[in-house]
Design a protein around this motif. Structure first.
Motif, mmCIF file in Angstrom:
data_model
loop_
_atom_site.group_PDB
_atom_site.id
_atom_site.type_symbol
_atom_site.label_atom_id
_atom_site.label_comp_id
_atom_site.label_asym_id
_atom_site.label_seq_id
_atom_site.Cartn_x
_atom_site.Cartn_y
_atom_site.Cartn_z
ATOM 1 N N ARG A 166 32.085 47.161 46.401
ATOM 2 C CA ARG A 166 33.572 47.031 46.962
ATOM 3 C C ARG A 166 34.523 47.400 45.939
ATOM 4 N NH1 ARG A 166 32.667 40.971 49.112
ATOM 5 N NH2 ARG A 166 31.435 41.093 47.310
ATOM 6 N N LYS A 167 35.874 48.028 46.243
ATOM 7 C CA LYS A 167 36.768 48.028 45.495
ATOM 8 C C LYS A 167 37.592 46.956 45.159
ATOM 9 C CE LYS A 167 36.624 52.759 44.290
ATOM 10 N NZ LYS A 167 36.901 53.404 43.116
ATOM 11 N N SER A 168 37.985 46.826 43.951
ATOM 12 C CA SER A 168 39.102 45.453 43.754
ATOM 13 C C SER A 168 39.878 45.995 42.487
ATOM 14 C CB SER A 168 38.469 44.146 43.185
ATOM 15 O OG SER A 168 37.440 44.542 42.051
ATOM 16 N N ALA A 169 40.976 45.165 41.993
ATOM 17 C CA ALA A 169 41.781 45.387 40.970
ATOM 18 C C ALA A 169 42.282 43.960 40.570
ATOM 19 C CB ALA A 169 42.942 46.227 41.392
ATOM 20 N N VAL A 170 42.825 44.050 38.938
ATOM 21 C CA VAL A 170 43.211 42.817 38.456
ATOM 22 C C VAL A 170 44.386 43.461 37.860
ATOM 23 C CG1 VAL A 170 41.170 41.701 38.126
ATOM 24 C CG2 VAL A 170 41.942 43.146 36.351
ATOM 25 N N LEU A 171 45.529 42.402 37.530
ATOM 26 C CA LEU A 171 46.868 42.894 36.980
ATOM 27 C C LEU A 171 46.713 42.163 35.448
ATOM 28 C CD1 LEU A 171 49.423 43.970 37.054
ATOM 29 C CD2 LEU A 171 50.475 42.008 37.652
ATOM 30 N N ILE A 172 46.807 42.896 34.515
ATOM 31 C CA ILE A 172 47.258 42.547 33.178
ATOM 32 C C ILE A 172 48.939 42.658 32.737
ATOM 33 C CG2 ILE A 172 46.615 42.990 30.655
ATOM 34 C CD1 ILE A 172 43.969 44.413 31.591
ATOM 35 N N VAL A 173 49.460 41.715 32.816
ATOM 36 C CA VAL A 173 50.697 41.752 32.742
ATOM 37 C C VAL A 173 51.361 41.207 31.438
ATOM 38 C CG1 VAL A 173 51.376 39.835 34.269
ATOM 39 C CG2 VAL A 173 53.045 41.660 34.123
ATOM 40 N N PRO A 187 44.409 37.742 37.113
ATOM 41 C CA PRO A 187 44.560 37.570 38.349
ATOM 42 C C PRO A 187 44.289 38.735 39.245
ATOM 43 C CG PRO A 187 46.670 37.810 37.407
ATOM 44 C CD PRO A 187 45.679 37.617 36.353
ATOM 45 N N GLY A 188 43.443 38.623 40.131
ATOM 46 C CA GLY A 188 43.374 39.841 41.067
ATOM 47 C C GLY A 188 42.098 39.602 42.453
ATOM 48 N N GLY A 189 41.726 40.653 42.836
ATOM 49 C CA GLY A 189 40.861 40.572 43.759
ATOM 50 C C GLY A 189 40.616 41.762 44.707
ATOM 51 N N ARG A 190 39.951 41.609 45.879
ATOM 52 C CA ARG A 190 39.411 42.695 46.459
ATOM 53 C C ARG A 190 40.506 43.561 47.253
ATOM 54 N NH1 ARG A 190 35.727 40.514 51.101
ATOM 55 N NH2 ARG A 190 35.004 39.067 49.745
ATOM 56 N N ALA A 200 47.906 39.392 42.511
ATOM 57 C CA ALA A 200 48.916 38.464 41.396
ATOM 58 C C ALA A 200 49.957 37.826 42.141
ATOM 59 C CB ALA A 200 49.356 39.148 40.440
ATOM 60 N N GLN A 201 50.487 38.342 43.024
ATOM 61 C CA GLN A 201 51.625 37.632 43.650
ATOM 62 C C GLN A 201 50.805 36.411 44.586
ATOM 63 O OE1 GLN A 201 55.333 39.267 45.437
ATOM 64 N NE2 GLN A 201 54.470 38.812 47.488
ATOM 65 N N ILE A 252 53.723 35.601 40.716
ATOM 66 C CA ILE A 252 54.459 36.830 40.291
ATOM 67 C C ILE A 252 55.370 37.652 41.295
ATOM 68 C CG2 ILE A 252 54.367 38.830 38.883
ATOM 69 C CD1 ILE A 252 52.392 37.666 37.219
ATOM 70 N N ARG A 253 56.422 37.970 41.169
ATOM 71 C CA ARG A 253 57.024 38.786 42.308
ATOM 72 C C ARG A 253 56.720 40.116 41.839
ATOM 73 N NH1 ARG A 253 63.169 36.862 42.849
ATOM 74 N NH2 ARG A 253 63.003 37.325 40.504
#
Length: 211
Positions: free
Chosen positions: A47-54, A83-86, A102-103, A108-109
């Motif tokens: 499954r595809k997912s993503a995280v945020l490096i901010v 922070p992240g997920g599917r 992330a929101q 985070i907005r």
């Protein structure tokens, strides 16, 4: 002074993220011995997912948030992560996935985040996710509103502290009844290992000498 240096950091990082990425070479530095030995690859059920490096400016320096996952019945329980997920069907892209997650997780907005680029996608065998790290910046330190179902704690990490090689170690870590040898970053009182450490390794290679 900080705003000027943060602006320079942002502009330079955005340019570097357009260049060829270090990818697997950087990932391997913080990969466990079992991962290197097994060499597992994505499959038809991945499954595809993503995280945020901010990043954001704070107290005269540059920071980013990590999260501590709560204890639950899952493969990443109690671990440090971005922070992240599917990816959901309603997400137009993995970048939107990272921003939305992330929101939802730390408040985070998404409208405040400027996306600079992406790091190399990374396969996580235990959960069978293929994760895209999305890199962005915020103009100021955000107010964090962690979702207690997803986040036990938000940990603010000063970027310069990650440049200290003395925080890198290797130790036996027990994962769901199995003991593995894994490199880690000692960040404050937490040991950050696994996929998150591999992402940090690539990130540090990209931003070398920027801070």
């Amino acid at each position: 002074m900080l705003q000027t240096s943060f602006t320079t950091f942002t502009e330079t990082l955005e340019k570097k993220l357009r260049e060829p990425l270090p990818g697997e070479a950087a990932h391997r530095k913080m990969a466990s011995a079992s991962r290197l030995r097994q060499m597992l690859k994505p499959n038809e059920r991945t499954r595809k997912s993503a995280v945020l490096i901010v990043f954001y400016p704070y107290q005269g320096s540059i920071y980013m948030p990590l999260i501590l996952r709560p204890i639950y019945d899952g493969v990443h329980a109690g671990q440090m992560a971005f922070p992240g997920g599917r990816m959901e069907r309603t997400d137009r892209s993995l970048i939107q996935t990272a921003l939305r997650e992330a929101q939802e997780e730390i408040g985070i907005r998404v409208t405040d985040v400027r996306v600079l680029g992406k790091l190399t996608e990374l396969y996580i065998p235990p959960s069978n996710f293929f994760v895209l790290p999305v890199v962005g910046v915020l103009p100021h330190r955000p107010e964090f509103y962690p979702d207690p179902r997803e986040v036990d704690r938000v940990v603010e990490v000063e970027l310069r502290s990650l440049m200290d090689e003395s925080i890198i170690g290797i130790n036996e870590i027990e994962v769901r009844g199995t003991t593995i040898n894994a490199p880690f970053y000692q960040i404050q009182e937490f040991r950050v290992w696994g996929a998150t450490a591999m992402m940090i390794s690539e990130l540090l290679t990209v931003i070398d000498h920027l801070v």
